[in-house]
Design an enzyme around this catalytic site. Sequence first.
Site, PDB file in Angstrom:
ATOM      1  N   HIS A  55      -4.801   3.417 -12.495  1.00  9.06           N
ATOM      2  CA  HIS A  55      -4.535   4.229 -13.681  1.00  9.06           C
ATOM      3  C   HIS A  55      -4.935   3.513 -14.964  1.00  9.06           C
ATOM      4  CE1 HIS A  55      -2.431   6.721 -10.879  1.00  9.06           C
ATOM      5  NE2 HIS A  55      -1.482   5.840 -10.688  1.00  9.06           N
TER       6      HIS A  55
ATOM      7  N   LYS B  77       6.968  10.855 -24.571  1.00 10.69           N
ATOM      8  CA  LYS B  77       6.048  11.878 -24.083  1.00 10.69           C
ATOM      9  C   LYS B  77       6.684  13.259 -24.027  1.00 10.69           C
ATOM     10  CE  LYS B  77       3.092   8.714 -21.454  1.00 10.69           C
ATOM     11  NZ  LYS B  77       3.768   7.472 -21.761  1.00 10.69           N
TER      12      LYS B  77
ATOM     13  N   GLU C  18      -5.280  11.945 -26.156  1.00 11.33           N
ATOM     14  CA  GLU C  18      -5.842  11.940 -24.811  1.00 11.33           C
ATOM     15  C   GLU C  18      -5.647  13.293 -24.141  1.00 11.33           C
ATOM     16  OE1 GLU C  18      -4.839   8.565 -22.484  1.00 11.33           O
ATOM     17  OE2 GLU C  18      -5.216   7.147 -24.103  1.00 11.33           O
TER      18      GLU C  18
ATOM     19  N   ARG D 253      -2.139   3.870 -31.954  1.00 14.75           N
ATOM     20  CA  ARG D 253      -2.669   2.536 -32.239  1.00 14.75           C
ATOM     21  C   ARG D 253      -4.187   2.569 -32.065  1.00 14.75           C
ATOM     22  NH1 ARG D 253      -3.972   1.164 -27.036  1.00 14.75           N
ATOM     23  NH2 ARG D 253      -2.571   1.839 -25.387  1.00 14.75           N
TER      24      ARG D 253
ATOM     25  N   LYS E 242       5.687   9.727 -14.970  1.00 14.47           N
ATOM     26  CA  LYS E 242       5.285   8.817 -16.044  1.00 14.47           C
ATOM     27  C   LYS E 242       6.492   8.350 -16.831  1.00 14.47           C
ATOM     28  CE  LYS E 242       0.898  11.083 -17.294  1.00 14.47           C
ATOM     29  NZ  LYS E 242       0.221  11.733 -18.437  1.00 14.47           N
TER      30      LYS E 242
ATOM     31  N   HIS F  56     -10.769  12.232 -17.806  1.00 19.34           N
ATOM     32  CA  HIS F  56      -9.898  11.698 -18.860  1.00 19.34           C
ATOM     33  C   HIS F  56     -10.753  11.582 -20.116  1.00 19.34           C
ATOM     34  CE1 HIS F  56      -6.719   8.502 -20.117  1.00 19.34           C
ATOM     35  NE2 HIS F  56      -7.363   8.940 -21.170  1.00 19.34           N
TER      36      HIS F  56
ATOM     37  N   GLY G 281      -1.179   2.459 -20.750  1.00 16.63           N
ATOM     38  CA  GLY G 281      -1.860   1.446 -19.947  1.00 16.63           C
ATOM     39  C   GLY G 281      -1.575   1.549 -18.470  1.00 16.63           C
ATOM     40  N   GLY G 282      -1.113   2.728 -18.010  1.00 14.74           N
ATOM     41  CA  GLY G 282      -0.839   2.894 -16.586  1.00 14.74           C
ATOM     42  C   GLY G 282       0.485   2.328 -16.138  1.00 14.74           C
TER      43      GLY G 282
END
Length: 725
Positions: A282, A163, A322, A339, A205, A255, A211-212
């Site tokens: 999340h 990230k 996102e 993906r 994060k 989101h 996927g949280g």
Amino acid sequence: MAAASALSVLLVATERNQWQRVPSLLLSPRRWTWKQRTMKYVTTTGRNITKVLVANRGEIACRVMRTAKKMGVQSVAVYSDADRNSMHVHMADEAYSIGPAPSQQSYLSMEKIIQVAKISAAQAIHPGYGFLSENTEFAELCKQEGIIFIGPPPSAIRDMGIKSTSKSIMAAAGVPVIEGYHGEDQSNQCLKEHAGSIGYPVMIKAIRGGGGKGMRIIRSENEFQEQLESARREAKKSFNDDAMLIEKFVETPRHVEVQVFGDHHGNAVYLFERDCSVQRRHQKIIEEAPGPGIEPEVRRRLGEAAVRAAKAVNYVGAGTVEFIMDSKHNFYFMEMNTRLQVEHPVTEMITGTDLVEWQLRIAAGEKIPLSQEEITLQGHAFEARIYAEDPNNNFMPGAGPLLHLSTPQADRSTRIETGVRQGDEVSVHYDPMIAKLVVWAASRQAALTKLRYSLRQYNIVGLHTNIDFLLSLSGHPEFAAGNVHTDFIPQHHRELFPTRKATAKEFLCQAALGLILKEKAMTDAFKLQAQDQFSPFASSSGRRLNISYTRNMTLRDGKNNVAIAVTYNHDGSYSMQIDDKTFQVLGDLYSEEDCTYLKCSVDGVSSKAKLIILENTIYLFSMEGSVQIDIPVPKYLSSVSSEGTQGGAVAPMAGTIEKVFVKAGDKVKAGDSLMVMIAMKMEHTIKAPKDGTIKKIFYKEGSQANRHAPLVEFEEEESDKRESE
């Protein structure tokens, strides 16, 4: 789904070299033609894909295999010991065992999957989502072995999977990025200082994954250290990397994510946006496309920003960009998932595409099937994720058998994406998602109405599910108005989790009648089996001869026993007295599609409900909702609790003890962390239920604990002893 004058027909070679006609939705929602494809799928560049290995399980494996069959491409399944008899294994043309149930020893074993690809002569591997789908090393290994990885190049996975790197690339590409720290110094002190300078609340994060997992909201400096350590443990477990980044947390954001596709020829397009704002832990729970209330100009800017993001990393295949969106529809890059997303079906529904077919075609070297101008938006779609979980217990995931499973009828506007059948088990080893219910209609309101109707037809017995919660959520006035954001569930908690009220007496009458009629049917069947065929009573109808009979029944509604006095009337009806009110009840049972239905009239009001009686519980499923009424077990048959923990902590579900924070003799306060448990791919912190002294620890780190197993025993305090005396 978009209307069409006719379905296309693909000609597919079966294993017996016979031809059969298979209906298939073509790529364009408006343009319908006739095509022929054979078992050998030949692409424009000469790279052939005739067999694909699906390196995943459950519903996504089944989803990929359906498209593969449609295209005439053979599919290869891999399975762990826990999935030996699973749906995806039965769907595949070939299936290979890859080891024990834990994913680290099976679905995450790159070497085993590559070995199966070689043995089966599969030219390509589709990773689905989760597991190895965003693993750079696996994509590299496929490349080295000459196997087509159905996904982006390893460099794109690497750049977008980290990230901190992705934020820098996006900023350089002119994509709006939110304030944060993405540096290499990962010391606790450095991260804490940056969190303080950014200003609480902040989001911490894991730099990899999604996927949280490895994600926490930290609202004050006091909780920073504990939350950081918890996030790191979870990230290490999920992605084998515990590096973190810090971002400013935007309160009540939306989101919003954009589906993008790139090919090997430098082309990239967007297929509009999905709103995934309503989440718990999340993780998304309900998604829709397009985003409610988003104006065409904002939609265009979102899509173009997503395409810039894809082109910045030479993206190939399906990806999702996102964004966080504020109340004024300003949006900021959050991350890119390299993906296919869980929620991709809603995009397929509003664009008339098959994104898995696009993946296979692009992986084989073809160009994107449609230009940006040819991709049109039609109607509205919702996806509701049906989970084995208990919403009333903080959405605690569960596992267990699907003793009864019935679903709405699937058609062009309703899809059931699942990997389980009635009788299957939801395994403790994997994600607890049972299915995705996807619906489409011409407008958002029509789609929402269809979603709620379909949810009422999704009936499951055997474990807790979130279906009733999804009904409550989708029926909330603010959700219906499209006023969604990531804090929707906490903000509307009171309405979404109302204090449980006693079941309406009319439903109790239905439950009592269902039990009586079931008992009668079983008795009649037994008598018929036992009767001698020459008996003069063999044709008896079982009617009572001028006798009124009263029976006292007890049913259990939640924690309360309900006494029901049932009078059997001469005309076959029943009078049922509950408290000081008497109801006139009449009805019968009938069967339809292997299910038993109760047709019932209570004081002249008729209703129909599916009736299931299992393990001392009566289940009624109707368009008014679901009702669960217990049949009390006599005290002499009830098992005596043997926990013996004197108020100690118990396991909320089966799982592995990851970390133990206390030892015998420690004094703890209520709420103190005792241990961490890993179950259903999630980390659960077990906390002390009261003040006390630890007397005994029943499990050590790395050991397995069953659901409701005692974990810690407390010393009995003197005050407790005096109270018990």
